[in-house]
Design an enzyme around this catalytic site. Structure first.
Site, PDB file in Angstrom:
ATOM      1  N   ARG A 119       0.596  -1.155   0.011  1.00 26.83           N
ATOM      2  CA  ARG A 119       0.017   0.042   0.010  1.00 26.83           C
ATOM      3  C   ARG A 119       0.948   1.260   0.089  1.00 26.83           C
ATOM      4  O   ARG A 119       2.218   1.195   0.287  1.00 26.83           O
ATOM      5  CB  ARG A 119      -0.853   0.021   1.047  1.00 26.83           C
ATOM      6  N   LYS A 144      -2.844  -2.374   7.314  1.00 27.62           N
ATOM      7  CA  LYS A 144      -4.096  -3.016   7.595  1.00 27.62           C
ATOM      8  C   LYS A 144      -3.775  -4.201   8.410  1.00 27.62           C
ATOM      9  O   LYS A 144      -2.627  -5.080   8.075  1.00 27.62           O
ATOM     10  CB  LYS A 144      -4.689  -3.562   6.463  1.00 27.62           C
ATOM     11  N   HIS A 191      -3.074   2.349  -5.963  1.00 27.73           N
ATOM     12  CA  HIS A 191      -3.216   1.029  -5.693  1.00 27.73           C
ATOM     13  C   HIS A 191      -3.350   0.043  -6.741  1.00 27.73           C
ATOM     14  O   HIS A 191      -3.004  -1.195  -6.676  1.00 27.73           O
ATOM     15  CB  HIS A 191      -4.595   0.889  -5.083  1.00 27.73           C
ATOM     16  N   ARG A 194       0.036  -1.801  -6.847  1.00 30.85           N
ATOM     17  CA  ARG A 194      -0.245  -2.999  -6.020  1.00 30.85           C
ATOM     18  C   ARG A 194      -0.555  -4.246  -6.800  1.00 30.85           C
ATOM     19  O   ARG A 194      -0.212  -5.290  -6.802  1.00 30.85           O
ATOM     20  CB  ARG A 194      -0.796  -2.770  -4.673  1.00 30.85           C
ATOM     21  N   HIS A 217      -1.459  -9.609   2.172  1.00 26.53           N
ATOM     22  CA  HIS A 217      -3.041  -9.716   2.414  1.00 26.53           C
ATOM     23  C   HIS A 217      -3.282 -10.891   3.362  1.00 26.53           C
ATOM     24  O   HIS A 217      -2.465 -11.963   3.485  1.00 26.53           O
ATOM     25  CB  HIS A 217      -3.466 -10.155   0.918  1.00 26.53           C
ATOM     26  N   TYR A 226      -9.364 -11.824  -6.995  1.00 26.32           N
ATOM     27  CA  TYR A 226      -9.067 -10.810  -7.749  1.00 26.32           C
ATOM     28  C   TYR A 226      -8.444 -11.175  -8.904  1.00 26.32           C
ATOM     29  O   TYR A 226      -8.663 -10.766 -10.143  1.00 26.32           O
ATOM     30  CB  TYR A 226      -8.037  -9.647  -6.971  1.00 26.32           C
TER      31      TYR A 226
END
Length: 241
Positions: A119, A144, A191, A194, A217, A226
């Site tokens: 990020r 995160k 983003h 990424r 992740h 994704y």
């Protein structure tokens, strides 16, 4: 006071006079553009504007749009990893030679984000850690979930005394500036860099579990969803050609 009278006053006015801003306001209200330019030149604002224009021209020459168009329902602008890395490495080298700050640091941070699949705030913290410690490999807490993730600073990114100025900028403010920079010159959000690494690794057959570990992740299903969505969209595009 008419226009000619104001011109004569400004010609004989000291550069540091407090009245000059009052006259600037009057000239703007009257729509006297030549007098506005005259005052701007006296204040040195004209040179500053020319500098900004020159910087913009340089950036447009060395940076090219990377976004291929935003995928509906996602943050992804379909950035190709190989193309993005080539563009950012080349841009960084050229900006390093011209010492064009702060854009040189912006590109370095975007390159760090791209190769680590992180990020933007994580890339900023990695860049600052590198400037402070000189270390190219270290662990950081992910933005995160608080996971610990491994970060690498590309060899092309160098330490420089001028980069110390970046250390004084709040991470949130810096990330906002870099996001605007990326949208303006790369035509993609940060983003997407990424996502570019995730797509590149998936296309090269890397296990989703490894990709999740690389990119920080926590949930493996996010990676799988994704990559499957991206594959489906690319397949539909090929069928439509």
């Amino acid at each position: 006071m008419d226009k000619d009278e104001l011109k004569e006053i400004i010609k004989n006015l000291p550069d540091n006079s407090p009245k000059i801003l009052e006259y600037l306001k009057l000239a703007k209200e009257k729509g006297w553009k030549d007098i506005v330019n005259m005052i701007a030149q006296k204040l040195g604002l004209e040179e500053e504007e020319k500098k900004k224009t020159d910087e913009t021209d340089v950036l447009k020459k060395i940076l090219k749009p990377l976004g291929k168009g935003k995928i509906k329902g996602t943050w992804d602008y379909s950035v190709d990893f190989v193309e993005a890395k080539k563009t950012l490495v080349s841009a960084y080298k050229q900006l390093y030679d011209t010492n064009l700050m702060p854009y040189e640091a912006y590109v370095a941070i975007l390159l760090i984000q791209l190769v680590n699949g992180c990020r933007i705030r994580e890339a900023i913290r990695a860049f600052k850690t590198f400037i402070e410690s000189g270390e190219r490999e270290f662990q950081l807490q992910a933005q995160k979930h608080g996971n610990i993730r491994f970060m690498i600073i590309p060899d092309v990114v160098k330490k420089k005394a001028t980069y110390n100025a970046v250390l004084t900028i709040d991470d949130e403010k810096l990330s906002a500036r870099i996001r605007m920079f990326a949208l303006h010159y790369l035509k993609a959000n940060t983003h997407s860099l990424r996502y570019a690494l995730i797509s590149y690794l998936a296309k090269n057959g890397i296990d989703p579990a490894i990709i999740a570990k690389i990119t920080g992740h926590k949930r493996l299903d996010r990676i799988i969803t994704y990559t499957q969505t991206k594959d489906a969209i690319e397949m539909l595009r090929k069928l439509a050609d």
